[in-house]
Design an enzyme around this catalytic site. Structure first.
Site, PDB file in Angstrom:
ATOM      1  N   ASP A 239       0.817  -1.202   0.000  1.00 56.75           N
ATOM      2  CA  ASP A 239       0.000   0.000   0.000  1.00 56.75           C
ATOM      3  C   ASP A 239       0.859   1.264   0.000  1.00 56.75           C
ATOM      4  O   ASP A 239       0.484   2.266  -0.608  1.00 56.75           O
ATOM      5  CB  ASP A 239      -0.918  -0.021   1.238  1.00 56.75           C
ATOM      6  CG  ASP A 239      -1.938   1.106   1.211  1.00 56.75           C
ATOM      7  OD1 ASP A 239      -2.437   1.406   0.114  1.00 56.75           O
ATOM      8  OD2 ASP A 239      -2.242   1.675   2.270  1.00 56.75           O
ATOM      9  N   HIS A 244       4.734   4.965  -2.687  1.00 51.10           N
ATOM     10  CA  HIS A 244       5.111   6.236  -2.076  1.00 51.10           C
ATOM     11  C   HIS A 244       6.575   6.281  -1.642  1.00 51.10           C
ATOM     12  O   HIS A 244       7.334   7.170  -2.026  1.00 51.10           O
ATOM     13  CB  HIS A 244       4.202   6.466  -0.877  1.00 51.10           C
ATOM     14  CG  HIS A 244       4.336   7.808  -0.270  1.00 51.10           C
ATOM     15  ND1 HIS A 244       4.444   8.952  -1.017  1.00 51.10           N
ATOM     16  CD2 HIS A 244       4.394   8.199   1.018  1.00 51.10           C
ATOM     17  CE1 HIS A 244       4.549   9.980  -0.210  1.00 51.10           C
ATOM     18  NE2 HIS A 244       4.534   9.560   1.024  1.00 51.10           N
TER      19      HIS A 244
END
Lengths: 491, 311
Positions: A239, A244
């Site tokens: 995730d 990121h």
């Protein structure tokens, strides 16, 4: 200002749409960045009339928009608001969507330019894209554009990412596919680029001669907040780290791009990601954790396995920490530690570059007991800015040295507040400028980096390491750094 | 700017802190987080000390107290740019939350900077094992803030862990300086030493332990002399004697071999000065650690003697 266009939001009843996307559309309109010919179409499994949808938009705008609510701006937006009820597998609904868009093109002058924002669970990407293709919504007439926006995670491993890419590629041209990482707003990327490449004082130390190790952290203080269906089986590493943190790693470690154009920027990121690897002894240099019950931020909270909708034997990681090495001249021997987790003490994202200790300290041992090493910390959120840490003498002592921080904050140094990440992202989609969105090759490289780790974890007998909610993760993460002679910063 | 929050959580407190900081220009260059753990009755005194400490060291001060509400909840008051250069957050814990104060303090610590935990009054038995105390790199207690100072000092000594100091030790700084300088100036082989102090004075006990450790001789402790605090020290080699006598807690008479008696200002210092001095040094204090272990040995010997007499 964007040209005439219509934005179609799939999954418009979701949290993201209500809290971020719809308010961002309004803010763009309020700043005068949306054209008069703009259409906003909601698509969801609700039996609503267009008026009811408009009310919902108005509500979420009033509650979450950053700019003030003005009637004239709202009236302009309202003219172009439509709603199409239906499921993703409902052919009739897609025909209705097609009619609605044709109608908008005529009545609002949206000019056949349509952007489709897929704010739906990753499992539904396939069908949404297939339906758009089947009903001819992805075909662009001459002189107009069609774009599609998807949110991370882009697949759950290299193979699935490639498959997703292939399916998207059948319906849309590569330059029309926008992969959004909403954690990493354009503003943040630009700030990072400016800090690294507009200054002379940091570049000389930005390498293995001066940097000891790098810690990239994204911590969340919340749990999964009822998103069991999305989260379980995905976990923190897929995730957050895959997109990121790997993007932050690339931006921190890459060489200077010849320009900030899409290709040049992406090619530097690809180069550095291709040189990145995880250690061969994955058990010693990676940690997966899962939060247990405890008190976090003054509230009693359940453990991950007690959360609603989570199977009692789930092995999903809510905490991940991974060592990455970069095999190039600049970074050889400098470990990069990436960590993320839910239910950690506070919400924070930062990149901390820790410098080597001075080769010789001409002080008494006791004078420098509380002296650490210098650090350059890029604070991504909250309070975006830069912190420099260095040693200073404590006044009125013979020669007592201590670490002090020097802070720069975008917020306090510039009166202008940064636009919300989503505003920039949506505007870029409508304008068709793609430079700072992750490119498919970057997505694949980051899966290549993480696949061995995820595989190793999947094959492991043991459950994820336990940590108490509201603490900085499992003991094994502390040990992982201690083995290398480091310790985690308290961000 | 002052923001009051009722039934709140750390996310809301952080939000309030950044609002307060933005509206008041904001402190930059805070040097540490000071966590002050006080009882409700000491709240005002502790807040005053926090404001004073905040003026001396721009810092984030978290004032932790237990409240009396029946519900499990946290109330907070955020002060920034008001009367101190740093930020002061009062945290009042009610109900079951009092058992989990560390879960609120941890998220509010400044990134990476030292954390000092200070108990101005009663302190836990083993500060280094206390949930809030464990968050600190330094732990400061004050035996004189306890209703039983001598007992409290003994508990401190027996539970010492690196990073602990007691303000009793800080109170001795000037005495230790004066005595060490005197022995430097008039070197002699001290064979007898004595300390006199008021009956409940913990500093006298610790000074006697420190002297006996450094000089490697038994030191007698006299509790009978009138006066406040430590009232005198005498070091003797049999022929020569160095004495310091202070009966008014302020001005001492100093005498050394072959010299006329002189006056030395040796005032008892207030809490804020002591704290400010203690905050200059954020690493552990090995000399204090040695003095505390000398105190433990001294207390054990005394206990053995008492037992021996009983037997």
């Amino acid at each position: 200002m964007a040209g005439p266009s219509a934005l179609v939001l799939f999954g418009v009843t979701g949290d993201l749409a209500r809290k971020k996307l719809l308010p961002a559309v309004y803010d763009l309109a309020n700043r005068g960045l949306l054209p008069p010919g703009f259409g906003l179409v909601g698509f969801a499994r609700r039996d609503w009339a267009a008026e009811h949808f408009a009310e919902l938009v108005a509500e979420s705008v009033k509650e979450h928009a950053r700019t003030e609510f003005r009637d004239d701006v709202w009236k302009q937006l309202l003219e172009g608001i439509r709603f199409v009820p239906g499921d993703l597998d409902d052919n009739e609904a897609f025909e209705r969507l097609k009619t609605t868009l044709t109608d908008l093109d005529e009545s609002q002058g949206t000019g056949g330019n349509h952007a489709f924002y897929l704010s739906v669970p990753p499992g539904a990407f396939d069908i949404a894209v297939a339906q758009l293709r089947r009903h001819g919504l992805a075909n662009r007439p001459k002189g107009s554009w069609r774009r599609v926006v998807i949110e991370k995670p882009f697949g759950h491993d290299l193979a699935s990412a490639r498959q997703l890419e292939k399916k998207l590629g059948r319906a849309f041209e590569p330059s029309s596919i926008f992969r959004i990482d909403h954690y990493l707003g354009k503003e943040t990327v630009q700030n990072l680029l400016a800090f690294r490449f507009a200054n002379t004082m940091f570049e000389p130390i930005w390498n293995r001669t001066y940097i000891d190790h790098v810690q990239i952290t994204m911590a969340e203080d919340i749990g999964i907040e009822g998103r069991a269906g999305y989260y379980d089986g995905i976990g923190a590493t897929r995730d957050v780290i895959q997109n990121h943190l790997v993007q932050l790693l690339a931006l921190t470690a890459m060489e200077e791009p010849t320009s900030f154009g899409a290709d040049n920027l992406s090619s530097e990121k690809r180069k550095v990601l291709a040189a990145a690897r995880t250690p061969s002894d994955l058990d010693a240099h990676t940690v997966r954790g899962q939060y247990g019950a405890g008190w976090a931020g003054g509230r009693e909270v359940p453990g991950y396995l007690e959360e609603q909708g989570i199977p009692a034997d789930s092995r999903t990681d809510t905490f991940g920490a991974i060592r990455v090495d970069i095999d190039n001249r600049r970074w050889a021997g400098v470990p990069f530690y990436l960590r993320t987790g839910k239910r950690l003490p506070r919400r924070v994202t930062e990149v901390a570059l820790n410098l080597r200790k001075a080769p010789h300290l001409p002080f008494n041992g006791t004078d420098v007991r509380s002296l650490g090493s210098n650090a350059v910390v890029l604070r991504i959120q909250p309070d975006e800015g830069i912190t420099l840490r260095f040693g200073a003498k404590v006044p009125a002592t013979p020669m007592e040295l201590r670490d002090v921080n020097m802070d720069f904050g975008y917020d306090s140094s510039f009166a202008e507040s940064s636009p919300e990440a989503y505003e920039r992202l949506l505007l870029d989609v409508l304008l068709g400028s793609e430079p700072l969105f992750p490119q498919p090759e970057e997505v694949e490289l980051s899966w290549e980096l993480l696949d061995p780790v995820l595989q190793r974890w999947a094959n492991r007998e043991a459950a994820p390491d336990h940590y108490v909610s509201g603490t900085w993760g499992p003991q094994s993460a502390v040990d992982m750094l201690a083995r290398d002679g480091f310790s985690w910063r308290r961000p | 700017m002052i923001i009051n929050l009722t039934d709140t959580g750390t996310a809301a407190v952080q939000q309030a802190m950044s609002t307060a900081r933005r509206n008041s220009g904001g402190p930059s260059g805070l040097v540490f987080t000071l966590v002050v753990v006080a009882e409700l009755a000491e709240y005002d005194r502790a807040l005053a000390a926090c404001l004073e400490a905040g003026r001396e060291h721009p810092s984030r001060i978290l004032l932790v107290t237990n409240g009396r509400a029946r519900t499990d909840r946290l109330d907070a008051t955020v002060r920034a740019g008001e009367d101190a250069p740093g930020e002061i957050v009062s945290l009042k814990f009610h109900g079951a939350l009092q058992q989990h104060r560390d879960s609120v303090v941890l998220p509010l610590l400044l990134p990476d900077l030292p954390v000092i935990v200070w108990w101005p009054g009663r302190s836990p038995k083993a500060p280094g094992q206390d949930p809030v105390g464990r968050l600190g790199t330094r732990r400061i207690t004050d035996a004189m803030g306890d209703p039983d100072p001598l007992g409290a000092l003994e508990v401190r000594a027996r539970n010492y862990c690196d990073g602990d100091t007691d303000l009793t030790w800080t109170r001795l700084t000037r005495w230790r300086g004066l005595l060490a300088a005197a022995l430097d100036a008039y070197p002699m082989d001290v064979t007898r030493a004595s300390v006199s102090a008021a009956p409940d004075n913990a500093a006298g006990t610790l000074l006697a332990a420190w002297l006996s450790d450094r000089l490697d001789i038994p030191v007698t402790l006299d509790r009978q002399q009138p006066g406040i605090g430590i009232t005198g020290v005498s070091l003797s080699s049999g022929e020569d004697t160095i004495t310091v006598v202070r009966t008014d807690g302020n001005l001492a008479k100093f005498s050394a071999p072959g010299l006329p008696q002189r006056l030395v200002a040796l005032p008892r210092r207030d809490l804020n000065t002591l704290l400010a001095e203690e905050l200059r040094r954020l690493s552990d204090d090995p000399v204090y650690a040695e003095a505390m272990s000398a105190l433990v040995r001294r207390l054990d010997r005394a206990a053995e003697r008492t037992q021996g007499r009983r037997a």
